[in-house]
Design a protein around this motif. Structure first.
Motif, PDB file in Angstrom:
ATOM      1  N   ILE A 158       0.860  -1.181   0.000  1.00  0.00           N
ATOM      2  CA  ILE A 158       0.000   0.000   0.000  1.00  0.00           C
ATOM      3  C   ILE A 158       0.899   1.233   0.000  1.00  0.00           C
ATOM      4  O   ILE A 158       1.767   1.384   0.863  1.00  0.00           O
ATOM      5  CB  ILE A 158      -0.931   0.025   1.226  1.00  0.00           C
ATOM      6  N   LYS A 159       0.692   2.119  -0.984  1.00  0.00           N
ATOM      7  CA  LYS A 159       1.486   3.340  -1.095  1.00  0.00           C
ATOM      8  C   LYS A 159       0.642   4.553  -0.694  1.00  0.00           C
ATOM      9  O   LYS A 159      -0.491   4.704  -1.142  1.00  0.00           O
ATOM     10  CB  LYS A 159       1.989   3.530  -2.527  1.00  0.00           C
ATOM     11  N   THR A 160       1.206   5.401   0.144  1.00  0.00           N
ATOM     12  CA  THR A 160       0.545   6.646   0.543  1.00  0.00           C
ATOM     13  C   THR A 160       1.564   7.776   0.488  1.00  0.00           C
ATOM     14  O   THR A 160       2.744   7.572   0.805  1.00  0.00           O
ATOM     15  CB  THR A 160      -0.044   6.553   1.960  1.00  0.00           C
ATOM     16  N   GLY A 161       1.103   8.965   0.104  1.00  0.00           N
ATOM     17  CA  GLY A 161       2.005  10.110   0.016  1.00  0.00           C
ATOM     18  C   GLY A 161       1.335  11.390   0.486  1.00  0.00           C
ATOM     19  O   GLY A 161       0.103  11.516   0.443  1.00  0.00           O
ATOM     20  N   GLN A 162       2.164  12.320   0.972  1.00  0.00           N
ATOM     21  CA  GLN A 162       1.699  13.647   1.374  1.00  0.00           C
ATOM     22  C   GLN A 162       2.611  14.694   0.751  1.00  0.00           C
ATOM     23  O   GLN A 162       3.835  14.573   0.810  1.00  0.00           O
ATOM     24  CB  GLN A 162       1.704  13.809   2.909  1.00  0.00           C
ATOM     25  N   ILE A 163       1.995  15.712   0.156  1.00  0.00           N
ATOM     26  CA  ILE A 163       2.749  16.800  -0.466  1.00  0.00           C
ATOM     27  C   ILE A 163       2.143  18.128   0.002  1.00  0.00           C
ATOM     28  O   ILE A 163       0.926  18.307  -0.045  1.00  0.00           O
ATOM     29  CB  ILE A 163       2.702  16.724  -2.008  1.00  0.00           C
ATOM     30  N   GLU A 164       3.006  19.042   0.441  1.00  0.00           N
ATOM     31  CA  GLU A 164       2.559  20.382   0.840  1.00  0.00           C
ATOM     32  C   GLU A 164       3.362  21.410   0.042  1.00  0.00           C
ATOM     33  O   GLU A 164       4.595  21.392   0.062  1.00  0.00           O
ATOM     34  CB  GLU A 164       2.770  20.588   2.338  1.00  0.00           C
ATOM     35  N   ILE A 165       2.658  22.274  -0.678  1.00  0.00           N
ATOM     36  CA  ILE A 165       3.335  23.252  -1.533  1.00  0.00           C
ATOM     37  C   ILE A 165       2.764  24.647  -1.286  1.00  0.00           C
ATOM     38  O   ILE A 165       1.626  24.801  -0.833  1.00  0.00           O
ATOM     39  CB  ILE A 165       3.201  22.891  -3.028  1.00  0.00           C
ATOM     40  N   GLU A 166       3.592  25.660  -1.612  1.00  0.00           N
ATOM     41  CA  GLU A 166       3.137  27.046  -1.594  1.00  0.00           C
ATOM     42  C   GLU A 166       2.950  27.478  -3.041  1.00  0.00           C
ATOM     43  O   GLU A 166       3.872  27.364  -3.863  1.00  0.00           O
ATOM     44  CB  GLU A 166       4.152  27.938  -0.885  1.00  0.00           C
ATOM     45  N   THR A 202      -7.048  21.412   0.363  1.00  0.00           N
ATOM     46  CA  THR A 202      -6.614  20.092   0.813  1.00  0.00           C
ATOM     47  C   THR A 202      -7.333  19.062  -0.053  1.00  0.00           C
ATOM     48  O   THR A 202      -8.556  18.953  -0.019  1.00  0.00           O
ATOM     49  CB  THR A 202      -6.947  19.860   2.301  1.00  0.00           C
ATOM     50  N   ILE A 203      -6.561  18.313  -0.837  1.00  0.00           N
ATOM     51  CA  ILE A 203      -7.124  17.400  -1.835  1.00  0.00           C
ATOM     52  C   ILE A 203      -6.588  15.992  -1.590  1.00  0.00           C
ATOM     53  O   ILE A 203      -5.371  15.788  -1.490  1.00  0.00           O
ATOM     54  CB  ILE A 203      -6.754  17.854  -3.259  1.00  0.00           C
ATOM     55  N   LYS A 204      -7.505  15.013  -1.498  1.00  0.00           N
ATOM     56  CA  LYS A 204      -7.112  13.608  -1.380  1.00  0.00           C
ATOM     57  C   LYS A 204      -7.323  12.937  -2.730  1.00  0.00           C
ATOM     58  O   LYS A 204      -8.425  12.957  -3.277  1.00  0.00           O
ATOM     59  CB  LYS A 204      -7.910  12.886  -0.303  1.00  0.00           C
ATOM     60  N   ILE A 205      -6.266  12.351  -3.258  1.00  0.00           N
ATOM     61  CA  ILE A 205      -6.255  11.802  -4.614  1.00  0.00           C
ATOM     62  C   ILE A 205      -6.078  10.286  -4.554  1.00  0.00           C
ATOM     63  O   ILE A 205      -5.307   9.770  -3.735  1.00  0.00           O
ATOM     64  CB  ILE A 205      -5.111  12.432  -5.427  1.00  0.00           C
ATOM     65  N   ARG A 206      -6.806   9.588  -5.423  1.00  0.00           N
ATOM     66  CA  ARG A 206      -6.630   8.146  -5.613  1.00  0.00           C
ATOM     67  C   ARG A 206      -6.050   7.907  -7.001  1.00  0.00           C
ATOM     68  O   ARG A 206      -6.573   8.427  -7.994  1.00  0.00           O
ATOM     69  CB  ARG A 206      -7.964   7.418  -5.480  1.00  0.00           C
ATOM     70  N   VAL A 207      -4.987   7.103  -7.050  1.00  0.00           N
ATOM     71  CA  VAL A 207      -4.308   6.847  -8.309  1.00  0.00           C
ATOM     72  C   VAL A 207      -3.957   5.363  -8.376  1.00  0.00           C
ATOM     73  O   VAL A 207      -3.594   4.760  -7.368  1.00  0.00           O
ATOM     74  CB  VAL A 207      -3.026   7.711  -8.427  1.00  0.00           C
ATOM     75  N   ARG A 238       6.760  26.264  -4.886  1.00  0.00           N
ATOM     76  CA  ARG A 238       7.682  26.126  -3.765  1.00  0.00           C
ATOM     77  C   ARG A 238       7.247  24.906  -2.943  1.00  0.00           C
ATOM     78  O   ARG A 238       6.130  24.887  -2.410  1.00  0.00           O
ATOM     79  CB  ARG A 238       7.679  27.377  -2.877  1.00  0.00           C
ATOM     80  N   LEU A 239       8.128  23.934  -2.861  1.00  0.00           N
ATOM     81  CA  LEU A 239       7.825  22.711  -2.115  1.00  0.00           C
ATOM     82  C   LEU A 239       8.129  22.938  -0.636  1.00  0.00           C
ATOM     83  O   LEU A 239       9.251  23.310  -0.267  1.00  0.00           O
ATOM     84  CB  LEU A 239       8.658  21.543  -2.649  1.00  0.00           C
ATOM     85  N   ILE A 240       7.119  22.717   0.189  1.00  0.00           N
ATOM     86  CA  ILE A 240       7.299  22.865   1.637  1.00  0.00           C
ATOM     87  C   ILE A 240       7.626  21.520   2.292  1.00  0.00           C
ATOM     88  O   ILE A 240       8.540  21.410   3.100  1.00  0.00           O
ATOM     89  CB  ILE A 240       6.021  23.457   2.281  1.00  0.00           C
ATOM     90  N   ARG A 241       6.894  20.472   1.896  1.00  0.00           N
ATOM     91  CA  ARG A 241       7.125  19.153   2.504  1.00  0.00           C
ATOM     92  C   ARG A 241       6.621  18.064   1.569  1.00  0.00           C
ATOM     93  O   ARG A 241       5.618  18.246   0.878  1.00  0.00           O
ATOM     94  CB  ARG A 241       6.383  19.045   3.839  1.00  0.00           C
ATOM     95  N   LYS A 242       7.326  16.936   1.558  1.00  0.00           N
ATOM     96  CA  LYS A 242       6.855  15.757   0.828  1.00  0.00           C
ATOM     97  C   LYS A 242       7.193  14.512   1.646  1.00  0.00           C
ATOM     98  O   LYS A 242       8.212  14.456   2.330  1.00  0.00           O
ATOM     99  CB  LYS A 242       7.476  15.670  -0.566  1.00  0.00           C
ATOM    100  N   GLN A 243       6.312  13.524   1.555  1.00  0.00           N
ATOM    101  CA  GLN A 243       6.507  12.279   2.298  1.00  0.00           C
ATOM    102  C   GLN A 243       5.838  11.146   1.541  1.00  0.00           C
ATOM    103  O   GLN A 243       4.705  11.279   1.074  1.00  0.00           O
ATOM    104  CB  GLN A 243       5.922  12.393   3.715  1.00  0.00           C
ATOM    105  N   ILE A 288      -2.753   9.970  -2.363  1.00  0.00           N
ATOM    106  CA  ILE A 288      -1.850  11.118  -2.183  1.00  0.00           C
ATOM    107  C   ILE A 288      -2.678  12.276  -1.631  1.00  0.00           C
ATOM    108  O   ILE A 288      -3.715  12.628  -2.200  1.00  0.00           O
ATOM    109  CB  ILE A 288      -1.197  11.541  -3.516  1.00  0.00           C
ATOM    110  N   THR A 289      -2.227  12.849  -0.530  1.00  0.00           N
ATOM    111  CA  THR A 289      -2.892  14.022   0.050  1.00  0.00           C
ATOM    112  C   THR A 289      -2.081  15.262  -0.295  1.00  0.00           C
ATOM    113  O   THR A 289      -0.900  15.362   0.065  1.00  0.00           O
ATOM    114  CB  THR A 289      -3.023  13.877   1.571  1.00  0.00           C
ATOM    115  N   LEU A 290      -2.698  16.196  -0.993  1.00  0.00           N
ATOM    116  CA  LEU A 290      -2.022  17.412  -1.458  1.00  0.00           C
ATOM    117  C   LEU A 290      -2.585  18.633  -0.729  1.00  0.00           C
ATOM    118  O   LEU A 290      -3.800  18.814  -0.669  1.00  0.00           O
ATOM    119  CB  LEU A 290      -2.209  17.575  -2.970  1.00  0.00           C
ATOM    120  N   LEU A 291      -1.683  19.447  -0.187  1.00  0.00           N
ATOM    121  CA  LEU A 291      -2.069  20.716   0.434  1.00  0.00           C
ATOM    122  C   LEU A 291      -1.429  21.851  -0.342  1.00  0.00           C
ATOM    123  O   LEU A 291      -0.201  21.954  -0.428  1.00  0.00           O
ATOM    124  CB  LEU A 291      -1.631  20.758   1.900  1.00  0.00           C
TER     125      LEU A 291
END
Length: 286
Positions: free
Chosen positions: A67-75, A112-117, A135-140, A213-216
């Motif tokens: 199971i793959k999960t990711g979080q990305i926070e950008i400005e 705040t967007i939750k994406i299924r891929v 501008r990338l603030i955080r990725k995981q 993937i959760t994108l902020l």
């Protein structure tokens, strides 16, 4: 000699009596218990141990389930523009938006967007979103191996369905009402367990097939001066003058609103003064 014969007879009687007491059942009852229906019912379902889960070999004979999960926070410089570009990326990777939430304040706009891929497109979409960020603030990114859990559920479902089939076969041959009721009760338990296991298996399969993937996205807004929310001493003083002028205008409007009453009051006052003047002149002549 006679004495020995009597003792032998007594021992023979006791032996026969003891054998009858030890048996405690007749042959027909024993055969009935040994029939297929009663013997099968004497084995509780919980006493049948499930077979061990399949071994996972290093040669890849059993495919790993992850199971793959990711979080990305950008400005973002423009959230609306980035949102439209995101839709294009989702379309190209067969992904979709499962949920989204928008928040706006005086300082920022955030999405705040939750994406299924599909799992095979996870890396492509994740890397494209990171590269396209202003501008990338955080990725995981996380990977969870659920191979053992997947095959364990699959095996348990198979075992429960085999047990259900066994009970159905026994039910066809059952003749006693008590046996039929007991078998039906067991069938209800087994079917309930199958539904529970299948629900878990479907949920786990979806998590494996579609990664999340959760994108902020955050857009900073320019500062706007709002007197109602920036209440310093000078602003309060200016506000009091403004409020005083508004009250004065309201008073003037209110005064002119009652002009008919003011005319009546003025005429009454004039007539009253004339009356007093005439009366005073009359008294002086007398």
């Amino acid at each position: 000699m006679v004495r020995h014969i009597l003792i032998s007879l007594v021992l023979l009687v006791f032996a026969i009596t003891g054998c009858n007491k030890d048996e405690g059942y007749n042959y027909s009852e024993y055969k009935e218990y040994e029939s297929a229906n009663d013997y099968a019912l004497s084995i509780p379902a919980t006493s049948i141990p499930p077979p061990p889960p399949p071994k996972i070999y290093s040669d890849g004979s059993i495919k790993r389930k992850i199971i793959k999960t990711g979080q990305i926070e950008i400005e973002s410089n423009d959230v609306s523009e980035d949102y439209n570009e995101l839709k294009i990326l989702l379309k190209n990777t067969s992904a979709y938006i499962e949920s989204e939430d928008q928040y706006r304040s005086d300082q920022e706009i955030s999405y705040t967007i939750k994406i299924r891929v599909p799992s095979e497109n996870y890396d492509t979409l994740f890397n494209s979103m990171v590269k396209g960020a202003d501008r990338l603030i955080r990725k995981q990114s996380n990977i969870e191996d659920v191979t053992e859990q997947y095959y364990d559920l699959k095996t348990r479902i198979k075992n429960q369905k085999a047990l259900e089939e066994r009970y159905l076969q026994i039910l066809k041959n059952a003749s006693k009402v008590s046996d039929i009721l007991e078998i039906e009760s067991k069938l209800t338990e087994v079917r309930s367990e199958i539904e529970t296991l299948e629900g878990k298996f479907k949920y786990l399969s979806k998590q494996i097939s579609f990664s999340s993937i959760t994108l902020l996205m955050v857009e900073e807004l320019s500062y706007n001066h709002i007197p109602e929310k920036n209440t310093g001493f000078g602003e309060k003083l200016l506000g009091s003058f403004d409020n005083g002028w508004s009250i004065f205008l309201s008073f003037v409007v209110g005064v002119f609103r009652f002009w008919p009453f003011w005319i009546i009051l003025i005429i009454s006052f004039i007539l009253f003064k004339r009356y007093r003047k005439r009366r005073k002149n009359g008294l002086s002549k007398a």
